[in-house]
Write a protein that holds these residues in place. Structure first.
Motif, short mmCIF file in Angstrom:
data_model
loop_
_atom_site.label_atom_id
_atom_site.label_comp_id
_atom_site.label_asym_id
_atom_site.label_seq_id
_atom_site.Cartn_x
_atom_site.Cartn_y
_atom_site.Cartn_z
N TRP A 17 37.01 32.63 59.14
CA TRP A 17 38.03 32.81 58.13
C TRP A 17 38.10 34.43 58.00
O TRP A 17 37.13 35.21 58.07
N SER A 18 39.29 34.85 57.45
CA SER A 18 39.37 36.24 57.13
C SER A 18 39.20 36.37 55.75
O SER A 18 39.02 35.14 54.90
N GLN A 19 39.25 37.44 55.13
CA GLN A 19 39.07 37.89 54.03
C GLN A 19 40.26 37.27 53.01
O GLN A 19 40.17 36.71 52.07
N ASP A 20 41.44 37.30 53.62
CA ASP A 20 42.68 36.62 52.97
C ASP A 20 42.47 35.18 53.02
O ASP A 20 42.97 34.66 51.97
N GLN A 21 41.88 34.37 53.74
CA GLN A 21 41.82 32.96 54.05
C GLN A 21 40.93 32.80 52.75
O GLN A 21 40.93 31.83 51.99
N LEU A 22 39.62 33.38 52.83
CA LEU A 22 38.56 33.35 51.58
C LEU A 22 39.15 33.41 50.15
O LEU A 22 39.16 32.80 49.21
N ALA A 23 40.28 34.56 50.25
CA ALA A 23 40.87 34.93 48.77
C ALA A 23 41.70 33.57 48.47
O ALA A 23 41.64 33.34 47.29
N ALA A 24 42.52 33.27 49.30
CA ALA A 24 43.43 32.08 48.93
C ALA A 24 42.49 30.63 48.57
O ALA A 24 42.96 30.19 47.67
N SER A 25 41.51 30.29 49.26
CA SER A 25 40.85 29.33 48.97
C SER A 25 39.77 29.16 47.59
O SER A 25 39.90 28.48 46.96
N SER A 26 39.33 30.62 47.37
CA SER A 26 38.72 30.69 46.16
C SER A 26 39.26 31.09 45.18
O SER A 26 38.61 31.20 43.89
N LYS A 27 40.36 31.68 45.21
CA LYS A 27 41.31 32.27 44.13
C LYS A 27 40.72 33.50 43.72
O LYS A 27 40.73 33.80 42.37
N VAL A 28 39.96 34.14 44.41
CA VAL A 28 39.40 35.42 44.10
C VAL A 28 40.14 36.60 45.02
O VAL A 28 40.44 36.34 46.02
N ALA A 29 40.35 37.68 44.14
CA ALA A 29 41.10 38.90 45.04
C ALA A 29 40.52 39.30 46.20
O ALA A 29 39.22 39.55 46.17
N LYS A 30 41.44 39.39 47.30
CA LYS A 30 40.83 40.18 48.39
C LYS A 30 40.17 41.20 48.27
O LYS A 30 39.05 41.73 48.84
N ALA A 31 40.78 42.30 47.45
CA ALA A 31 39.84 43.53 46.97
C ALA A 31 38.72 43.27 46.59
O ALA A 31 37.55 43.98 46.73
N THR A 32 38.53 42.24 45.66
CA THR A 32 37.00 42.08 45.01
C THR A 32 36.35 41.55 46.18
O THR A 32 35.01 41.85 46.28
N ILE A 33 36.66 40.68 47.12
CA ILE A 33 35.84 40.14 48.34
C ILE A 33 35.59 41.31 49.15
O ILE A 33 34.57 41.56 49.61
N ALA A 34 36.56 42.29 49.60
CA ALA A 34 36.19 43.53 50.32
C ALA A 34 35.15 44.44 49.70
O ALA A 34 34.52 44.69 50.26
N ASN A 35 35.42 44.55 48.31
CA ASN A 35 34.46 45.67 47.73
C ASN A 35 33.21 44.98 47.59
O ASN A 35 31.89 45.53 47.99
N PHE A 36 32.66 43.63 47.30
CA PHE A 36 31.58 42.85 47.37
C PHE A 36 31.05 42.82 48.92
O PHE A 36 29.83 43.42 49.00
N GLU A 37 31.64 42.63 50.03
CA GLU A 37 31.10 42.76 51.24
C GLU A 37 30.87 44.04 51.86
O GLU A 37 29.88 44.13 52.58
N SER A 38 31.58 45.18 51.31
CA SER A 38 31.18 46.47 51.58
C SER A 38 29.96 47.14 50.72
O SER A 38 29.63 48.21 51.20
N GLY A 39 29.56 46.60 49.93
CA GLY A 39 28.42 46.67 49.01
C GLY A 39 29.11 48.00 47.95
O GLY A 39 28.00 48.45 47.24
N LYS A 40 30.28 47.88 47.68
CA LYS A 40 30.87 48.88 46.74
C LYS A 40 30.41 48.08 45.14
O LYS A 40 30.31 48.94 44.34
N ARG A 41 30.52 46.93 44.98
CA ARG A 41 30.64 46.12 43.64
C ARG A 41 29.97 44.87 43.97
O ARG A 41 29.91 44.19 44.90
N THR A 42 29.43 44.58 42.73
CA THR A 42 28.86 43.23 42.70
C THR A 42 29.62 42.34 41.56
O THR A 42 29.65 42.78 40.56
N PRO A 43 30.24 41.49 41.99
CA PRO A 43 31.31 40.50 41.31
C PRO A 43 30.23 39.91 40.22
O PRO A 43 29.23 39.78 40.25
N TYR A 44 31.33 39.51 39.30
CA TYR A 44 30.49 38.52 37.93
C TYR A 44 29.98 37.17 38.56
O TYR A 44 30.34 36.74 39.52
N GLU A 45 29.01 36.51 38.07
CA GLU A 45 28.36 35.62 38.18
C GLU A 45 29.42 34.53 38.55
O GLU A 45 29.41 33.57 39.70
#
Length: 81
Positions: A17-45
């Motif tokens: 899966w790409s980040q786009d595919q995970l974003a579509a499946s989870s309804k989480v913004a791609k930018a949130t996923i990218a920031n999480f995976e790069s260590g820039k931010r930790t998402p809410y629980e």
């Protein structure tokens, strides 16, 4: 159990899966996923739960820290060989 950025990246890789595919499946913004995976931010629980739920529904099993490090694997197919 929360998931970490490495587990998220590894889970996507197992599924192909790409980040786009995970974003579509989870309804989480791609930018949130990218920031999480790069260590820039930790998402809410709740966001972590949405990501995890989506990946688990696709067949990923999250392995907790057990002395060897947290990880992921694909679930065995049901009812098959």
């Amino acid at each position: 159990m929360d998931i970490n950025a490495e587990q998220c990246r590894a889970a996507r890789a197992l599924l192909g899966w790409s980040q786009d595919q995970l974003a579509a499946s989870s309804k989480v913004a791609k930018a949130t996923i990218a920031n999480f995976e790069s260590g820039k931010r930790t998402p809410y629980e709740r966001t972590l739960a949405d990501l995890r739920g989506s990946l688990e529904a696709a067949g990923v099993v999250f392995i907790p820290e057990n002395g060897g490090g947290a990880g992921v694997r694909l679930a065995k197919p049901r009812g098959g060989a």
